[in-house]
Design a protein around this motif. Structure first.
Motif, PDB file in Angstrom:
ATOM      1  N   ARG A  29       7.835 158.415-125.234  1.00 23.32           N
ATOM      2  CA  ARG A  29       7.387 159.798-125.036  1.00 23.32           C
ATOM      3  C   ARG A  29       6.154 159.840-124.120  1.00 23.32           C
ATOM      4  O   ARG A  29       6.036 160.732-123.269  1.00 23.32           O
ATOM      5  CB  ARG A  29       7.068 160.423-126.392  1.00 23.32           C
ATOM      6  CG  ARG A  29       6.732 161.905-126.307  1.00 23.32           C
ATOM      7  CD  ARG A  29       6.503 162.477-127.692  1.00 23.32           C
ATOM      8  NE  ARG A  29       6.064 163.861-127.626  1.00 23.32           N
ATOM      9  CZ  ARG A  29       5.212 164.408-128.490  1.00 23.32           C
ATOM     10  NH1 ARG A  29       4.728 163.692-129.496  1.00 23.32           N
ATOM     11  NH2 ARG A  29       4.863 165.674-128.373  1.00 23.32           N
ATOM     12  N   ALA A  30       5.239 158.883-124.301  1.00 24.34           N
ATOM     13  CA  ALA A  30       4.059 158.825-123.434  1.00 24.34           C
ATOM     14  C   ALA A  30       4.472 158.618-121.983  1.00 24.34           C
ATOM     15  O   ALA A  30       3.939 159.265-121.066  1.00 24.34           O
ATOM     16  CB  ALA A  30       3.123 157.714-123.892  1.00 24.34           C
ATOM     17  N   LEU A  31       5.424 157.727-121.747  1.00 26.97           N
ATOM     18  CA  LEU A  31       5.906 157.492-120.385  1.00 26.97           C
ATOM     19  C   LEU A  31       6.561 158.745-119.799  1.00 26.97           C
ATOM     20  O   LEU A  31       6.369 159.065-118.622  1.00 26.97           O
ATOM     21  CB  LEU A  31       6.889 156.321-120.372  1.00 26.97           C
ATOM     22  CG  LEU A  31       6.291 154.947-120.694  1.00 26.97           C
ATOM     23  CD1 LEU A  31       7.385 153.897-120.788  1.00 26.97           C
ATOM     24  CD2 LEU A  31       5.254 154.546-119.637  1.00 26.97           C
ATOM     25  N   ASP A  32       7.326 159.461-120.642  1.00 29.16           N
ATOM     26  CA  ASP A  32       7.943 160.713-120.177  1.00 29.16           C
ATOM     27  C   ASP A  32       6.882 161.705-119.710  1.00 29.16           C
ATOM     28  O   ASP A  32       7.013 162.337-118.656  1.00 29.16           O
ATOM     29  CB  ASP A  32       8.762 161.344-121.301  1.00 29.16           C
ATOM     30  CG  ASP A  32      10.063 160.604-121.589  1.00 29.16           C
ATOM     31  OD1 ASP A  32      10.480 159.785-120.750  1.00 29.16           O
ATOM     32  OD2 ASP A  32      10.650 160.850-122.665  1.00 29.16           O
ATOM     33  N   VAL A  33       5.824 161.839-120.513  1.00 27.05           N
ATOM     34  CA  VAL A  33       4.773 162.808-120.184  1.00 27.05           C
ATOM     35  C   VAL A  33       4.022 162.379-118.927  1.00 27.05           C
ATOM     36  O   VAL A  33       3.752 163.200-118.034  1.00 27.05           O
ATOM     37  CB  VAL A  33       3.810 162.979-121.380  1.00 27.05           C
ATOM     38  CG1 VAL A  33       2.556 163.751-120.965  1.00 27.05           C
ATOM     39  CG2 VAL A  33       4.521 163.697-122.520  1.00 27.05           C
ATOM     40  N   LEU A  34       3.678 161.105-118.822  1.00 29.52           N
ATOM     41  CA  LEU A  34       2.946 160.628-117.653  1.00 29.52           C
ATOM     42  C   LEU A  34       3.782 160.773-116.384  1.00 29.52           C
ATOM     43  O   LEU A  34       3.249 161.058-115.302  1.00 29.52           O
ATOM     44  CB  LEU A  34       2.532 159.166-117.847  1.00 29.52           C
ATOM     45  CG  LEU A  34       1.455 158.921-118.918  1.00 29.52           C
ATOM     46  CD1 LEU A  34       1.262 157.425-119.148  1.00 29.52           C
ATOM     47  CD2 LEU A  34       0.131 159.566-118.519  1.00 29.52           C
ATOM     48  N   ALA A  35       5.094 160.602-116.505  1.00 26.44           N
ATOM     49  CA  ALA A  35       5.977 160.747-115.345  1.00 26.44           C
ATOM     50  C   ALA A  35       6.125 162.208-114.913  1.00 26.44           C
ATOM     51  O   ALA A  35       6.312 162.492-113.727  1.00 26.44           O
ATOM     52  CB  ALA A  35       7.344 160.156-115.658  1.00 26.44           C
ATOM     53  N   ALA A  36       6.044 163.120-115.871  1.00 27.11           N
ATOM     54  CA  ALA A  36       6.337 164.529-115.576  1.00 27.11           C
ATOM     55  C   ALA A  36       5.097 165.383-115.340  1.00 27.11           C
ATOM     56  O   ALA A  36       5.202 166.466-114.752  1.00 27.11           O
ATOM     57  CB  ALA A  36       7.152 165.127-116.734  1.00 27.11           C
ATOM     58  N   ALA A  37       3.927 164.941-115.788  1.00 28.56           N
ATOM     59  CA  ALA A  37       2.722 165.767-115.668  1.00 28.56           C
ATOM     60  C   ALA A  37       2.369 166.025-114.208  1.00 28.56           C
ATOM     61  O   ALA A  37       2.527 165.152-113.340  1.00 28.56           O
ATOM     62  CB  ALA A  37       1.550 165.080-116.374  1.00 28.56           C
ATOM     63  N   ASP A  38       1.889 167.222-113.937  1.00 35.28           N
ATOM     64  CA  ASP A  38       1.463 167.555-112.575  1.00 35.28           C
ATOM     65  C   ASP A  38       0.213 166.773-112.191  1.00 35.28           C
ATOM     66  O   ASP A  38       0.047 166.375-111.043  1.00 35.28           O
ATOM     67  CB  ASP A  38       1.188 169.058-112.453  1.00 35.28           C
ATOM     68  CG  ASP A  38       2.439 169.890-112.667  1.00 35.28           C
ATOM     69  OD1 ASP A  38       3.461 169.600-112.002  1.00 35.28           O
ATOM     70  OD2 ASP A  38       2.408 170.809-113.510  1.00 35.28           O
ATOM     71  N   VAL A  39      -0.675 166.577-113.169  1.00 33.79           N
ATOM     72  CA  VAL A  39      -1.936 165.867-112.933  1.00 33.79           C
ATOM     73  C   VAL A  39      -2.158 164.897-114.085  1.00 33.79           C
ATOM     74  O   VAL A  39      -1.913 165.237-115.251  1.00 33.79           O
ATOM     75  CB  VAL A  39      -3.135 166.850-112.847  1.00 33.79           C
ATOM     76  CG1 VAL A  39      -4.446 166.089-112.663  1.00 33.79           C
ATOM     77  CG2 VAL A  39      -2.925 167.847-111.715  1.00 33.79           C
ATOM     78  N   VAL A  40      -2.624 163.690-113.752  1.00 35.88           N
ATOM     79  CA  VAL A  40      -3.043 162.742-114.782  1.00 35.88           C
ATOM     80  C   VAL A  40      -4.564 162.593-114.680  1.00 35.88           C
ATOM     81  O   VAL A  40      -5.089 162.155-113.647  1.00 35.88           O
ATOM     82  CB  VAL A  40      -2.362 161.366-114.626  1.00 35.88           C
ATOM     83  CG1 VAL A  40      -2.927 160.372-115.647  1.00 35.88           C
ATOM     84  CG2 VAL A  40      -0.850 161.494-114.801  1.00 35.88           C
ATOM     85  N   ALA A  41      -5.262 163.011-115.718  1.00 38.07           N
ATOM     86  CA  ALA A  41      -6.709 162.865-115.797  1.00 38.07           C
ATOM     87  C   ALA A  41      -7.002 161.560-116.524  1.00 38.07           C
ATOM     88  O   ALA A  41      -6.453 161.306-117.593  1.00 38.07           O
ATOM     89  CB  ALA A  41      -7.323 164.050-116.541  1.00 38.07           C
ATOM     90  N   ALA A  42      -7.858 160.723-115.938  1.00 38.54           N
ATOM     91  CA  ALA A  42      -8.037 159.373-116.457  1.00 38.54           C
ATOM     92  C   ALA A  42      -9.507 158.989-116.494  1.00 38.54           C
ATOM     93  O   ALA A  42     -10.278 159.339-115.600  1.00 38.54           O
ATOM     94  CB  ALA A  42      -7.269 158.377-115.601  1.00 38.54           C
ATOM     95  N   GLN A  85      -0.283 174.509-114.289  1.00 37.40           N
ATOM     96  CA  GLN A  85      -0.105 173.067-114.116  1.00 37.40           C
ATOM     97  C   GLN A  85      -0.196 172.355-115.469  1.00 37.40           C
ATOM     98  O   GLN A  85      -0.930 172.782-116.372  1.00 37.40           O
ATOM     99  CB  GLN A  85      -1.198 172.513-113.195  1.00 37.40           C
ATOM    100  CG  GLN A  85      -1.203 173.127-111.803  1.00 37.40           C
ATOM    101  CD  GLN A  85      -0.156 172.494-110.907  1.00 37.40           C
ATOM    102  OE1 GLN A  85      -0.267 171.343-110.509  1.00 37.40           O
ATOM    103  NE2 GLN A  85       0.883 173.259-110.578  1.00 37.40           N
ATOM    104  N   SER A  86       0.539 171.249-115.604  1.00 43.62           N
ATOM    105  CA  SER A  86       0.442 170.417-116.801  1.00 43.62           C
ATOM    106  C   SER A  86      -0.488 169.237-116.515  1.00 43.62           C
ATOM    107  O   SER A  86      -0.481 168.693-115.398  1.00 43.62           O
ATOM    108  CB  SER A  86       1.822 169.893-117.216  1.00 43.62           C
ATOM    109  OG  SER A  86       2.424 169.159-116.161  1.00 43.62           O
ATOM    110  N   VAL A  87      -1.296 168.868-117.506  1.00 43.06           N
ATOM    111  CA  VAL A  87      -2.278 167.786-117.341  1.00 43.06           C
ATOM    112  C   VAL A  87      -2.136 166.798-118.485  1.00 43.06           C
ATOM    113  O   VAL A  87      -2.135 167.184-119.658  1.00 43.06           O
ATOM    114  CB  VAL A  87      -3.724 168.336-117.299  1.00 43.06           C
ATOM    115  CG1 VAL A  87      -4.723 167.184-117.134  1.00 43.06           C
ATOM    116  CG2 VAL A  87      -3.889 169.356-116.178  1.00 43.06           C
TER     117      VAL A  87
END
Length: 299
Positions: A29-42, A85-87
């Motif tokens: 599920r984490a990989l799905d979200v990271l692949a689909a998110a518009d922005v990854v804040a890190a 946007q999704s983050v």
């Protein structure tokens, strides 16, 4: 390698747990979200870029969110969410906001009336606890103790009467000092488990008495390397005095001489002065009172 076709996500802040060492310790599920998110804040965009590449996730829009810019970055993330946007937010390792950045960001997003969704996964404290063999039914996660010895001992004194397994994080350059203070405040008879480099190549989980820990660390300098989870068994219940009374006594001992602390604790709690006195002696001199042959004089 992650091969799911990304699905469009809601304009939500996803708080995503990532591996604590082994890059395979991440949920689908984490990989799905990271692949689909518009922005990854890190917390560290370089570490996160490496994680994404390892799992075959193509380049994303990355933005840095760390302890030095979390408040200002939260405003930018809120604007992104409000724009549809999704983050996804990740820390360097493990679960964000647990002894890591993230709490201020989540607080700001919620205050703006926006939604936060947690994506659970690895956590160093719980992982270490699961392999510690400490059987107490409850634990207290403290995180990092203060850097300086005096402040560290004060914090430990406040925890000294808790019957729960105590869970700390510690850095390699402070582990010897931390263990010395744990022994001085809590006494040498308690069980300690040192879990270092969890899920990595040189993972070590070592259990012993607190009084034996310093010698073990000094016997091999390699055992002082890496990030530590430190777990210590809880205090043995003291018959006759409830935990609340013992906590009150412990706090008073931090500020007052022993006899004054006992007198005031007796007035506050109504507990027996003699019992309070014996407990105060144990708190002040845990090493001596860990010895069953030792007998303290009364007032």
């Amino acid at each position: 390698m992650h091969i799911e076709h990304p699905q469009k996500l809601e304009p939500v802040l996803y708080v995503v747990a990532t591996p604590i060492g082994n890059l395979r310790d991440i949920t689908l599920r984490a990989l799905d979200v990271l692949a689909a998110a518009d922005v990854v804040a890190a917390e560290d965009t370089r570490n996160t870029a490496h994680l994404l590449t390892h799992h075959g996730i193509s380049a994303k829009r990355l933005m840095a969110v760390h302890q030095h810019n979390e408040r200002s970055a939260a405003e930018k993330i809120i604007a992104l969410l409000q724009a549809g946007q999704s983050v996804a937010f990740v820390s360097d390792a493990g679960t964000p906001a647990v002894s890591d950045p993230g709490a201020l960001l989540v607080q700001a997003v919620l205050a703006a009336g926006l939604r936060v969704i947690p994506i659970p996964g690895a956590n160093a404290a719980v992982t270490a606890l699961s392999a510690s063999g400490l059987a107490g039914p409850h634990f207290l996660f403290y995180g990092f103790l203060p850097n300086k010895s005096a402040a560290r001992r004060t914090a430990l004194q406040a925890l000294s009467t808790h019957p729960y397994t105590l869970v700390f994080y510690e850095a390699p350059h402070r582990i010897l000092e931390c263990v010395a203070d744990l022994c001085a405040v809590l006494g040498g008879n308690r069980q300690i488990v040192l879990a270092r480099e969890i899920t990595k190549l040189f993972e070590t989980i070592h259990a012993c008495r607190l009084s034996e820990t310093e010698a073990w660390l000094l016997s091999d300098s390699n055992q002082q390397r890496g990030e530590f989870v430190v777990l210590v068994s809880g205090a043995e219940p003291q018959p006759g005095l409830p935990a609340e009374t013992l906590n009150t006594l412990s706090l008073l001992l931090e500020e007052l001489p022993l006899k004054q602390a006992v007198q005031l604790a007796a007035k506050i709690s109504g507990a027996n002065r003699s019992e309070l006195y014996q407990n105060a002696l144990r708190m002040k001199n845990p090493e001596q009172h860990d010895n069953p042959a030792h007998s303290a004089d009364g007032e």
